[in-house]
Scaffold this motif. Structure first.
Motif, PDB file in Angstrom:
ATOM      1  N   VAL B 105      49.111 -19.630   6.996  1.00  0.00           N
ATOM      2  CA  VAL B 105      49.418 -18.737   8.190  1.00  0.00           C
ATOM      3  C   VAL B 105      48.537 -17.318   7.763  1.00  0.00           C
ATOM      4  O   VAL B 105      49.105 -16.760   7.165  1.00  0.00           O
ATOM      5  N   GLY B 106      47.531 -17.264   8.445  1.00  0.00           N
ATOM      6  CA  GLY B 106      46.814 -15.788   8.298  1.00  0.00           C
ATOM      7  C   GLY B 106      47.380 -14.817   9.130  1.00  0.00           C
ATOM      8  O   GLY B 106      48.013 -14.767  10.414  1.00  0.00           O
ATOM      9  N   ILE B 107      46.811 -13.615   8.869  1.00  0.00           N
ATOM     10  CA  ILE B 107      47.181 -12.511   9.638  1.00  0.00           C
ATOM     11  C   ILE B 107      46.125 -11.590   9.759  1.00  0.00           C
ATOM     12  O   ILE B 107      45.397 -11.218   8.640  1.00  0.00           O
ATOM     13  N   ASP B 108      45.567 -11.294  10.943  1.00  0.00           N
ATOM     14  CA  ASP B 108      44.355 -10.345  11.276  1.00  0.00           C
ATOM     15  C   ASP B 108      44.636  -8.872  10.490  1.00  0.00           C
ATOM     16  O   ASP B 108      45.662  -8.252  11.081  1.00  0.00           O
ATOM     17  N   CYS B 109      43.711  -8.293  10.051  1.00  0.00           N
ATOM     18  CA  CYS B 109      43.770  -6.965   9.841  1.00  0.00           C
ATOM     19  C   CYS B 109      43.182  -6.032  11.186  1.00  0.00           C
ATOM     20  O   CYS B 109      42.215  -6.761  11.472  1.00  0.00           O
ATOM     21  N   VAL B 110      43.741  -4.972  11.499  1.00  0.00           N
ATOM     22  CA  VAL B 110      43.390  -4.354  12.518  1.00  0.00           C
ATOM     23  C   VAL B 110      42.848  -2.748  11.873  1.00  0.00           C
ATOM     24  O   VAL B 110      42.351  -2.098  13.002  1.00  0.00           O
ATOM     25  N   THR B 111      43.220  -2.608  10.858  1.00  0.00           N
ATOM     26  CA  THR B 111      42.840  -1.202  10.184  1.00  0.00           C
ATOM     27  C   THR B 111      42.178  -1.673   8.836  1.00  0.00           C
ATOM     28  O   THR B 111      42.877  -2.297   8.087  1.00  0.00           O
ATOM     29  N   PRO B 112      41.118  -0.839   8.555  1.00  0.00           N
ATOM     30  CA  PRO B 112      40.500  -1.052   7.181  1.00  0.00           C
ATOM     31  C   PRO B 112      41.645  -0.520   6.112  1.00  0.00           C
ATOM     32  O   PRO B 112      42.329   0.427   6.431  1.00  0.00           O
ATOM     33  N   CYS B 113      41.619  -1.156   4.848  1.00  0.00           N
ATOM     34  CA  CYS B 113      42.675  -0.731   3.904  1.00  0.00           C
ATOM     35  C   CYS B 113      41.695   0.331   2.825  1.00  0.00           C
ATOM     36  O   CYS B 113      40.443   0.220   3.160  1.00  0.00           O
ATOM     37  N   GLU B 114      42.387   0.885   1.858  1.00  0.00           N
ATOM     38  CA  GLU B 114      41.613   1.796   1.119  1.00  0.00           C
ATOM     39  C   GLU B 114      40.178   1.448   0.599  1.00  0.00           C
ATOM     40  O   GLU B 114      39.526   1.856   0.537  1.00  0.00           O
ATOM     41  N   HIS B 115      40.609   0.283  -0.386  1.00  0.00           N
ATOM     42  CA  HIS B 115      39.152   0.006  -1.059  1.00  0.00           C
ATOM     43  C   HIS B 115      38.560  -1.640  -0.649  1.00  0.00           C
ATOM     44  O   HIS B 115      37.587  -1.547  -1.137  1.00  0.00           O
ATOM     45  N   GLY B 116      39.085  -1.908   0.549  1.00  0.00           N
ATOM     46  CA  GLY B 116      38.566  -3.043   1.105  1.00  0.00           C
ATOM     47  C   GLY B 116      37.381  -2.948   1.881  1.00  0.00           C
ATOM     48  O   GLY B 116      37.132  -1.909   2.448  1.00  0.00           O
ATOM     49  N   PHE B 117      36.318  -4.047   1.940  1.00  0.00           N
ATOM     50  CA  PHE B 117      35.077  -3.980   2.676  1.00  0.00           C
ATOM     51  C   PHE B 117      34.641  -5.409   3.146  1.00  0.00           C
ATOM     52  O   PHE B 117      33.746  -5.890   2.936  1.00  0.00           O
ATOM     53  N   CYS B 118      35.880  -6.099   3.715  1.00  0.00           N
ATOM     54  CA  CYS B 118      35.466  -7.691   3.862  1.00  0.00           C
ATOM     55  C   CYS B 118      34.826  -7.584   4.999  1.00  0.00           C
ATOM     56  O   CYS B 118      33.857  -8.748   5.038  1.00  0.00           O
ATOM     57  N   ALA B 119      34.588  -6.639   5.710  1.00  0.00           N
ATOM     58  CA  ALA B 119      33.452  -6.841   7.007  1.00  0.00           C
ATOM     59  C   ALA B 119      32.173  -6.956   6.510  1.00  0.00           C
ATOM     60  O   ALA B 119      30.966  -7.563   7.019  1.00  0.00           O
ATOM     61  N   SER B 120      31.991  -6.280   5.241  1.00  0.00           N
ATOM     62  CA  SER B 120      30.556  -6.158   4.700  1.00  0.00           C
ATOM     63  C   SER B 120      30.110  -7.481   3.985  1.00  0.00           C
ATOM     64  O   SER B 120      28.870  -7.695   3.782  1.00  0.00           O
ATOM     65  N   VAL B 121      31.107  -8.122   3.690  1.00  0.00           N
ATOM     66  CA  VAL B 121      30.724  -9.706   3.099  1.00  0.00           C
ATOM     67  C   VAL B 121      31.309 -10.838   3.877  1.00  0.00           C
ATOM     68  O   VAL B 121      31.493 -11.855   3.286  1.00  0.00           O
ATOM     69  N   ASP B 122      31.420 -10.574   5.173  1.00  0.00           N
ATOM     70  CA  ASP B 122      31.691 -11.812   6.046  1.00  0.00           C
ATOM     71  C   ASP B 122      32.752 -12.645   5.551  1.00  0.00           C
ATOM     72  O   ASP B 122      33.084 -13.553   5.636  1.00  0.00           O
ATOM     73  N   ALA B 123      33.862 -11.749   5.271  1.00  0.00           N
ATOM     74  CA  ALA B 123      35.294 -12.149   4.987  1.00  0.00           C
ATOM     75  C   ALA B 123      36.204 -11.679   5.731  1.00  0.00           C
ATOM     76  O   ALA B 123      37.568 -11.555   5.161  1.00  0.00           O
ATOM     77  N   GLY B 124      36.271 -11.155   6.680  1.00  0.00           N
ATOM     78  CA  GLY B 124      37.311 -10.313   7.463  1.00  0.00           C
ATOM     79  C   GLY B 124      36.951  -9.057   8.543  1.00  0.00           C
ATOM     80  O   GLY B 124      35.384  -9.325   8.579  1.00  0.00           O
ATOM     81  N   PRO B 125      37.532  -8.518   9.310  1.00  0.00           N
ATOM     82  CA  PRO B 125      39.122  -8.396   8.756  1.00  0.00           C
ATOM     83  C   PRO B 125      39.868  -9.267   9.924  1.00  0.00           C
ATOM     84  O   PRO B 125      40.919  -9.566   9.654  1.00  0.00           O
TER      85      PRO B 125
END
Lengths: 291, 326
Positions: B105-125
């Protein structure tokens, strides 16, 4: 089922060994023995190709890769040459005839048999590196697909040579040059004094033919320097093959220990994509070129 | 088009799934922006597990037999990593024995987290449909969107009698995810770093300098959701049985490739660091797995005591990228 989720059709691997019995062993050089094993189920293993390897488990000590010096016969009996170096081999040396061990395999890619037909083939082995070639040499001599075949076997000293009886047998059939890094006059016998690299020009002169294919197995420095030697003399890197040794825990491309970076920066697992490689796919990235 | 339902409370889904599944919730608070420090990879690729037992006569495979379980509320970075591991361990019987029992069961992220960059590597948010069985999305006006993306997910919520939602809601979700992507900080160092690694433009000397800072602590490889290296050892049981155990290993340990003869093909720390980052960002890996090995969770940055986590490394190698690749 979504595309990126697991494919249910994939055949699952087994990491569990088959039982084999240690039949007997003979000493074969310093701290080296030729072991005979018999698979409890002779059909437990597909027929290996020369250069492929098996994982040997000594229960309690762990598992390590070894090459087949002879492949399983109809009764499931096969041989492996083992030098006592680490914990698994030390535990094996404590085993007695009748003890049970575990065997998985065969793994990896063997020597390119089909490419040796009609060719002048030079095989150069160093130290324990003769073991992964022994089975190939036996098959080549039995089937004679080649145009010419010659063997060079280098060892640091007489006591470290292995497979004496096999080498005597091969020497009846094809030119075989033993080389010793160090030896007294008395120890030298018919061997040449020096490393295979130092003696290669001389050996090629004595042979009177130039190899079309060169197969190498031994310490990495020896293979690298010899591959460079032949490339410098105009041989195609595509005509040189070598067998790489790496630490392995799984032999099926999962545990990561045997990784190798190829010159195009692709990743390879020696257990699955090797251990035999053509020289042009390896150099120059992973190897330390000779100084 | 996936079906989408309105869910009033998470508890309702929780209790419905609990009738069949053991509930595992990796996040303290479903809806928090930061991923949990420890990724969920261990639920499938166990940190330690037995492979087989030898009883003196036979080797007996010891496959895990977990009850059906649900990973409830997993973020897109970690789900992308699970999809990656699904490929890597496609033929591993131990991984698959656990994986087959799991509902994601996945959960969408709607705010960037401190170290994350999922959007830059096609893995989210936003969670991709192919990476989960069900997806949750928090509605600003209250309640949750529940999206069904697999037969298994549909089966799991059967009988819940939820109201179906229309495309407007799905479009609103897409907008909120786009807004989240736009809110991530500048990622040019990542793109330039990837280009530098993939084209082999980072000189050995630079890797050696980075290697000096690698303490070989295995923090990054332990927390990385796509790291998969393992070692094995034999352990003796009380009754005389012997079991083979495998455990997470780290390619950054000095002894990782050292052979019994003491020959070590990756003796230099710089060589090991190069290999680690090539594994995460090499184009050749992308060819094999359909994506990079890095899913942008940022855990390595968060944990590395030597300050050579992903952002730190990529900033230092970004200058080796070709000029036209900004």
């Amino acid at each position: 089922m979504p595309r990126t989720m697991m494919s249910e059709s994939a055949e699952l691997l087994s990491l569990t060994p088959s039982v084999a019995e240690l039949l007997d062993f003979v000493d074969d050089g310093e701290a080296t023995r030729r072991y005979r094993f018999r698979l409890r189920d002779p059909n437990a293993m597909a027929t290996p190709l020369p250069g492929q390897f098996f994982m040997l488990s000594v229960p309690g000590a762990g598992e390590a890769p070894f090459t087949f010096t002879t492949v399983p016969d109809r009764e499931g009996i096969f041989c492996g040459l083992v030098r006592r170096v680490g914990s698994v081999t030390s535990a094996l040396f404590e085993c007695r005839a009748g003890d049970l061990v575990g065997v998985r395999g065969p793994f990896g890619r063997g020597w390119p048999m089909e490419q040796l037909a009609g060719q002048r083939v030079l095989i150069v082995a160093g130290g324990c590196g003769l073991a992964p070639l022994a089975c190939l040499i036996d098959q080549l001599i039995a089937q004679r697909p080649y145009r010419e075949l010659a063997l060079v076997y280098g060892a640091r000293q007489r006591s470290l040579q292995m497979l004496d009886d096999s080498r005597q047998r091969w020497a009846q059939q094809v030119p075989l040059f033993d080389t010793l890094d160090t030896a007294t006059e008395a120890e030298l016998g018919g061997a040449l004094l020096g490393t295979p690299l130092e003696l290669m020009d001389d050996i090629l002169l004595r042979l009177g033919w130039v190899p079309d294919k060169v197969l190498l197995c031994g310490p990495e420095v020896m293979m690298n320097t010899l591959a460079c030697f032949f490339v410098e003399r105009g041989h195609s890197p595509r005509s040189i093959w070598l067998s790489i040794e790496r630490r392995m825990h799984c032999a099926v491309g999962l545990c990561g220990h045997c990784y190798l970076t190829q010159h195009d920066l692709s990743h390879h697992y020696v257990c699955r994509d090797g251990p035999t490689y053509r020289w042009d796919s390896l150099q120059p990235v992973h190897v330390a070129l000779p100084e | 088009m996936m079906s989408c339902y309105l869910l009033d409370t998470l508890e309702r889904l929780h209790s419905h799934l609990a009738r069949v599944y053991q509930i595992v919730q990796p996040l303290e608070d479903v809806g928090q922006s930061a991923p949990p420090l420890v990724s969920p990879k261990g639920y499938f690729f166990a940190e330690q597990e037995n492979l087989f037992v030898f009883d003196g006569e036979c080797f007996r495979e010891t496959l895990p037999q977990p009850p059906p379980f649900v990973l409830f509320g997993v973020q897109s970075c970690d789900l992308t990593a699970i999809a990656y591991q699904d490929q890597f361990f496609a033929r591993d019987p131990y991984y698959q024995a656990r994986r087959q029992q799991a509902l994601l069961v996945g959960i969408d992220c709607v705010t960037p987290c401190e170290h994350g960059f999922c959007a830059s590597v096609d893995a989210g948010p936003g969670v991709k449909a192919g990476c989960a069985d069900l997806i949750l999305h928090a509605r600003p006006e209250g309640g949750w969107m529940l999206m069904v993306c697999s037969d298994k997910g549909g089966e799991a919520i059967r009988g819940m009698e939820l109201d179906q939602m229309d495309d407007t809601e799905l479009r609103a979700r897409d907008r909120r995810i786009d807004d989240c992507i736009a809110a991530f900080p500048d990622d040019s160092h990542l793109h330039r770093g990837i280009a530098a690694i993939s084209q082999g433009r980072v000189p050995d000397q630079q890797w050696q300098q980075l290697g000096i800072q690698c303490l070989g602590c295995s923090g990054c490889t332990t927390l990385c959701p796509t790291c998969s290296c393992y070692g094995t050892r034999d352990l003796s049981e009380d009754q005389g049985d012997i079991r083979r155990q495998r455990f997470w290993d780290s390619c950054l340990y000095e002894s990782f490739q050292r052979e019994a003869s003491q020959h070590n093909p990756s003796e230099e720390a710089g060589e090991r660091v190069r290999r680690f980052w090539t594994h995460k960002f090499g184009d050749n890996f992308a060819k094999t797995f359909g994506r990079y090995g890095c899913v942008g969770c940022g855990r390595c940055e968060q944990t590395c005591p030597g300050v050579i986590g992903v952002h730190s490394v990529m900033r230092r190698i970004a200058d080796y990228a070709p000029d036209d690749d900004v």
